[in-house]
Design a protein around this motif. Sequence first.
Motif, PDB file in Angstrom:
ATOM      1  N   PHE A 144       0.844  -1.186   0.000  1.00 24.95           N
ATOM      2  CA  PHE A 144       0.000   0.000   0.000  1.00 24.95           C
ATOM      3  C   PHE A 144       0.888   1.247   0.000  1.00 24.95           C
ATOM      4  CE2 PHE A 144      -4.187  -1.576   2.128  1.00 24.95           C
ATOM      5  CZ  PHE A 144      -4.184  -2.697   1.329  1.00 24.95           C
ATOM      6  N   PRO A 145       0.320   2.401  -0.362  1.00 25.77           N
ATOM      7  CA  PRO A 145       1.105   3.639  -0.290  1.00 25.77           C
ATOM      8  C   PRO A 145       1.232   4.188   1.128  1.00 25.77           C
ATOM      9  CG  PRO A 145      -1.076   4.080  -1.182  1.00 25.77           C
ATOM     10  CD  PRO A 145      -0.964   2.597  -1.056  1.00 25.77           C
ATOM     11  N   ASP A 146       0.450   3.651   2.094  1.00 28.52           N
ATOM     12  CA  ASP A 146       0.498   4.171   3.461  1.00 28.52           C
ATOM     13  C   ASP A 146       0.134   3.046   4.444  1.00 28.52           C
ATOM     14  OD1 ASP A 146       0.795   5.991   5.539  1.00 28.52           O
ATOM     15  OD2 ASP A 146      -0.300   7.579   4.490  1.00 28.52           O
ATOM     16  N   TRP A 147       0.236   3.347   5.734  1.00 26.10           N
ATOM     17  CA  TRP A 147       0.011   2.356   6.778  1.00 26.10           C
ATOM     18  C   TRP A 147      -1.377   1.722   6.687  1.00 26.10           C
ATOM     19  CZ3 TRP A 147       1.919   5.152  11.858  1.00 26.10           C
ATOM     20  CH2 TRP A 147       3.291   5.411  11.739  1.00 26.10           C
ATOM     21  N   ILE A 148      -1.446   0.433   7.015  1.00 21.59           N
ATOM     22  CA  ILE A 148      -2.721  -0.280   7.085  1.00 21.59           C
ATOM     23  C   ILE A 148      -3.233  -0.184   8.523  1.00 21.59           C
ATOM     24  CG2 ILE A 148      -3.878  -2.506   6.831  1.00 21.59           C
ATOM     25  CD1 ILE A 148      -1.651  -3.253   4.823  1.00 21.59           C
ATOM     26  N   SER A 149      -4.415   0.417   8.687  1.00 21.25           N
ATOM     27  CA  SER A 149      -4.926   0.704  10.035  1.00 21.25           C
ATOM     28  C   SER A 149      -6.068  -0.207  10.466  1.00 21.25           C
ATOM     29  CB  SER A 149      -5.398   2.159  10.109  1.00 21.25           C
ATOM     30  OG  SER A 149      -6.298   2.445   9.048  1.00 21.25           O
ATOM     31  N   GLY A 150      -6.657  -0.957   9.524  1.00 21.53           N
ATOM     32  CA  GLY A 150      -7.767  -1.836   9.879  1.00 21.53           C
ATOM     33  C   GLY A 150      -7.928  -2.969   8.886  1.00 21.53           C
ATOM     34  N   ILE A 151      -8.286  -4.164   9.397  1.00 22.10           N
ATOM     35  CA  ILE A 151      -8.548  -5.339   8.564  1.00 22.10           C
ATOM     36  C   ILE A 151      -9.790  -6.044   9.097  1.00 22.10           C
ATOM     37  CG2 ILE A 151      -7.748  -7.617   7.842  1.00 22.10           C
ATOM     38  CD1 ILE A 151      -4.945  -6.699   7.918  1.00 22.10           C
ATOM     39  N   GLU A 152     -10.696  -6.426   8.209  1.00 24.64           N
ATOM     40  CA  GLU A 152     -11.860  -7.235   8.566  1.00 24.64           C
ATOM     41  C   GLU A 152     -12.125  -8.219   7.428  1.00 24.64           C
ATOM     42  OE1 GLU A 152     -13.809  -7.405  11.243  1.00 24.64           O
ATOM     43  OE2 GLU A 152     -12.855  -5.788  12.379  1.00 24.64           O
ATOM     44  N   VAL A 153     -12.450  -9.452   7.776  1.00 26.93           N
ATOM     45  CA  VAL A 153     -12.834 -10.452   6.773  1.00 26.93           C
ATOM     46  C   VAL A 153     -14.353 -10.499   6.703  1.00 26.93           C
ATOM     47  CG1 VAL A 153     -12.684 -12.862   6.078  1.00 26.93           C
ATOM     48  CG2 VAL A 153     -10.757 -11.782   7.261  1.00 26.93           C
ATOM     49  N   LEU A 154     -14.915 -10.333   5.510  1.00 23.73           N
ATOM     50  CA  LEU A 154     -16.362 -10.388   5.348  1.00 23.73           C
ATOM     51  C   LEU A 154     -16.860 -11.782   5.726  1.00 23.73           C
ATOM     52  CD1 LEU A 154     -16.976  -8.406   2.037  1.00 23.73           C
ATOM     53  CD2 LEU A 154     -16.511  -7.577   4.347  1.00 23.73           C
ATOM     54  N   ASP A 155     -17.875 -11.830   6.564  1.00 28.60           N
ATOM     55  CA  ASP A 155     -18.355 -13.065   7.174  1.00 28.60           C
ATOM     56  C   ASP A 155     -18.641 -14.154   6.140  1.00 28.60           C
ATOM     57  OD1 ASP A 155     -19.237 -14.563   9.453  1.00 28.60           O
ATOM     58  OD2 ASP A 155     -21.296 -14.236   8.786  1.00 28.60           O
ATOM     59  N   LYS A 156     -18.074 -15.347   6.391  1.00 25.09           N
ATOM     60  CA  LYS A 156     -18.288 -16.536   5.557  1.00 25.09           C
ATOM     61  C   LYS A 156     -17.865 -16.335   4.104  1.00 25.09           C
ATOM     62  CE  LYS A 156     -22.096 -18.119   8.490  1.00 25.09           C
ATOM     63  NZ  LYS A 156     -23.538 -18.431   8.588  1.00 25.09           N
ATOM     64  N   THR A 157     -16.870 -15.488   3.894  1.00 30.75           N
ATOM     65  CA  THR A 157     -16.299 -15.299   2.555  1.00 30.75           C
ATOM     66  C   THR A 157     -14.777 -15.317   2.677  1.00 30.75           C
ATOM     67  OG1 THR A 157     -15.978 -12.888   2.551  1.00 30.75           O
ATOM     68  CG2 THR A 157     -18.210 -13.696   2.083  1.00 30.75           C
ATOM     69  N   ASN A 158     -14.105 -15.257   1.539  1.00 30.34           N
ATOM     70  CA  ASN A 158     -12.650 -15.107   1.503  1.00 30.34           C
ATOM     71  C   ASN A 158     -12.251 -13.684   1.142  1.00 30.34           C
ATOM     72  OD1 ASN A 158     -12.017 -17.804   2.167  1.00 30.34           O
ATOM     73  ND2 ASN A 158     -12.385 -18.455   0.054  1.00 30.34           N
ATOM     74  N   ILE A 159     -13.194 -12.756   1.309  1.00 28.11           N
ATOM     75  CA  ILE A 159     -12.937 -11.365   0.941  1.00 28.11           C
ATOM     76  C   ILE A 159     -12.437 -10.596   2.156  1.00 28.11           C
ATOM     77  CG2 ILE A 159     -13.951  -9.238   0.052  1.00 28.11           C
ATOM     78  CD1 ILE A 159     -16.000 -11.020  -1.414  1.00 28.11           C
ATOM     79  N   VAL A 160     -11.325  -9.901   1.982  1.00 23.86           N
ATOM     80  CA  VAL A 160     -10.693  -9.161   3.069  1.00 23.86           C
ATOM     81  C   VAL A 160     -10.826  -7.663   2.794  1.00 23.86           C
ATOM     82  CG1 VAL A 160      -8.564  -8.787   4.362  1.00 23.86           C
ATOM     83  CG2 VAL A 160      -9.035 -11.037   3.363  1.00 23.86           C
TER      84      VAL A 160
END
Length: 477
Positions: A144-160
């Motif tokens: 990324f061009p800047d810091w990653i401040s949050g991550i969540e995985v969409l429920d029952k998917t492989n999408i981040v």
Amino acid sequence: TSDSSTRFTTITMTAENRNQSGDEDESEEVRVNLVLDPSVSDRSLEVPAESIAIPSEIRRKGLSAVINHLLDRRVDGEESGSDDDENDEKLEPINFDFLIQGKLLRTGVETAARRYGLSLEESIEIRYFPAQRSPEESGEGEPFPDWISGIEVLDKTNIVATVSYDGNLRLHHRSSDNEKKLEIMVSNNVHEGPIKCLATSPDKGNENTFLIATGSLDQTLVTHKYNTKTQTLEGHARYIGGHKSSLSCVNISTSSNQLLSGDLSGGICLWSTNTPSSEENEAMNEAPNKKRKGENVQIESATIKPDTVISCGHSSQISGITWNGKDQAVTGSWDHSVKVWDLESQDCLLTLNGSRVVSCLDLSTKSPVVATGHPDCTIRLWDIRTEENAEGSLVADSTLKQSHKAWISGIKWSPKDPYVLASTSHDGTLKIWDIRSSLPLHTVRTHAKEEKSLCLSFGGEWIYTGGTDCIIKQYLC
């Protein structure tokens, strides 16, 4: 038989790396009952219920060898392809963990029994279950061009879903060509300032759709809707009139159309995520054609005002906020406290005061236990039951032993195991804990020593982390 007993003892002694020149005869023994823990769904791992004699100071490695032997599996140290053709047909060994009196075994059996006041004249019950595997690095995303401040995985998917200090919301999935590579599907600039917090939830009543909330240091809070079928991200709503300072945390209810948010000045807001009618929306926008601060999204969105504002919920920054059922919220703050709120009456039902800043917080979905991280590198556990004479608790100890080397920045309970949680820190490591032991099960360096880890999320069998190196890290666990 005597032959099997001799081999049984030899296995346990070898697994403990004991001296084979006479210890086998001199070793004292204790009798135990090995019981498969009720939480284990695979009951084929059960061993006979009869009491057996084992060396008194055998530890978990030796006990694992005993269980694998009784299950007729290969024992560590026995290799396939050896002269013993029968051994080639055996299944691979399983690493097990063990419980005595509800605590993980981290010493010899006799030492643990004496510690918990158990009689050595009687058979000791030891429960066992497959051990939590160590996180295994399994790929990463594009820088990324800047810091990653949050991550969540969409429920029952492989999408981040991820947010960054560059103001962008991104959605990723594992590459069909290479499972270890995370590819960006969507990237939208949704805030003018750095994004501080992220929350996701399935959209009630809309199949294949997720609601995604983001809060920024530019004092704006917005939601978007992502459709997994069409792979489109659309603006949903802007939330105005509640916060007087930058957003620090946000959480969407999984059971109602509401979200919670907290800010740097200690304020708390409760919002409905139902969008108003076009007439109501127009009335709320005093100058609908005027660009508002942070409104650089090209997609039309509604405007929502708060249902509830608790302007002085804490005396300092709110560092974590979560739902406790439908009508309560739990908050943690830099003012050293954890609070439970009745959202309808706006009353504080419980205040738990600590001695350190609360830097992150998560509530177990299986029990009334809150885990908090702190700048003193410590994880603390809090029982937030407000009922009088409440019975039972999963809390093993109020504080886990200090293990991180810097500020703890993220903490999450496992969605599958009520005793397991993960933490990450400015020391760049990921730690897996079982709260029945005061020490971590596993420690993995996820980011370079000079970099800080800022966030983490569970997603099925995976854990994702992000930080100041601007790269999502993916681990199989």
